[in-house]
Design a protein around this motif. Structure first.
Motif, PDB file in Angstrom:
ATOM      1  N   GLY A  61      85.427 110.012  -6.695  1.00 33.88           N
ATOM      2  CA  GLY A  61      86.831 109.710  -6.420  1.00 33.88           C
ATOM      3  C   GLY A  61      87.084 108.270  -6.035  1.00 33.88           C
ATOM      4  N   THR A  62      86.401 107.327  -6.710  1.00 29.18           N
ATOM      5  CA  THR A  62      86.610 105.918  -6.408  1.00 29.18           C
ATOM      6  C   THR A  62      86.974 105.146  -7.665  1.00 29.18           C
ATOM      7  N   ILE A  63      87.623 104.019  -7.450  1.00 24.10           N
ATOM      8  CA  ILE A  63      87.893 103.084  -8.534  1.00 24.10           C
ATOM      9  C   ILE A  63      87.462 101.700  -8.072  1.00 24.10           C
ATOM     10  N   GLU A  64      86.880 100.952  -9.006  1.00 20.61           N
ATOM     11  CA  GLU A  64      86.421  99.603  -8.709  1.00 20.61           C
ATOM     12  C   GLU A  64      87.260  98.597  -9.477  1.00 20.61           C
ATOM     13  N   CYS A  65      87.775  97.613  -8.780  1.00 21.80           N
ATOM     14  CA  CYS A  65      88.538  96.544  -9.423  1.00 21.80           C
ATOM     15  C   CYS A  65      87.572  95.653 -10.191  1.00 21.80           C
ATOM     16  N   THR A  66      87.897  95.381 -11.437  1.00 20.41           N
ATOM     17  CA  THR A  66      87.005  94.569 -12.273  1.00 20.41           C
ATOM     18  C   THR A  66      87.036  93.099 -11.888  1.00 20.41           C
ATOM     19  N   LEU A  67      88.037  92.656 -11.152  1.00 18.97           N
ATOM     20  CA  LEU A  67      88.164  91.236 -10.840  1.00 18.97           C
ATOM     21  C   LEU A  67      87.089  90.756  -9.861  1.00 18.97           C
ATOM     22  N   HIS A  68      86.932  91.461  -8.730  1.00 15.93           N
ATOM     23  CA  HIS A  68      85.970  91.027  -7.719  1.00 15.93           C
ATOM     24  C   HIS A  68      85.106  92.154  -7.167  1.00 15.93           C
ATOM     25  N   GLY A  69      85.216  93.353  -7.715  1.00 15.02           N
ATOM     26  CA  GLY A  69      84.343  94.446  -7.303  1.00 15.02           C
ATOM     27  C   GLY A  69      84.790  95.246  -6.099  1.00 15.02           C
ATOM     28  N   ALA A  70      86.004  95.067  -5.617  1.00 20.10           N
ATOM     29  CA  ALA A  70      86.501  95.882  -4.507  1.00 20.10           C
ATOM     30  C   ALA A  70      86.604  97.334  -4.975  1.00 20.10           C
ATOM     31  N   ARG A  71      86.234  98.267  -4.093  1.00 25.19           N
ATOM     32  CA  ARG A  71      86.319  99.687  -4.432  1.00 25.19           C
ATOM     33  C   ARG A  71      87.276 100.380  -3.479  1.00 25.19           C
TER      34      ARG A  71
END
Length: 106
Positions: A61-71
């Motif tokens: 149930g997580t999503i990771e931002c492709t820009l800087h890796g924030a989850r």
């Protein structure tokens, strides 16, 4: 407060998948986590970048931002790691008439 907007038919959003809808100027990403639906603003809280471009892990149930890796946890919007510290706005979801609905309730 805006009205509910139809995202898609429940049959079009299978477990582990996402869909994006717009409520006015607000992009909303809807997630299917094992048959439960959650909605977040489609914007990383670290930088103004669309989360929908990132990788959604339906298993945890997580999503990771492709820009800087924030989850982020898609169930409540909380940031799980740096560089994001602030949560992402969470929106209500309902399933009605075989469809998934959401709205920006801020």
């Amino acid at each position: 407060m805006s009205d509910w907007i139809r995202v898609c038919a429940t049959s079009e959003l299978l477990p582990g998948e996402t869909a994006v809808a717009w409520d006015g100027d607000t992009p909303i990403i809807v997630f299917n986590v094992d048959g439960d639906f959650y909605a977040l603003e489609d914007r990383c809280s670290h930088e103004d970048f669309e989360l929908s471009a990132g990788e959604f892990n339906g298993g945890d149930g997580t999503i990771e931002c492709t820009l800087h890796g924030a989850r982020f946890d898609v169930r409540d919007g909380r940031a799980l790691c740096a560089p994001a510290y602030a949560p992402v706005a969470k929106f209500p979801v309902k399933v009605e008439d075989g469809a998934v609905w959401t709205r920006d309730d801020r």
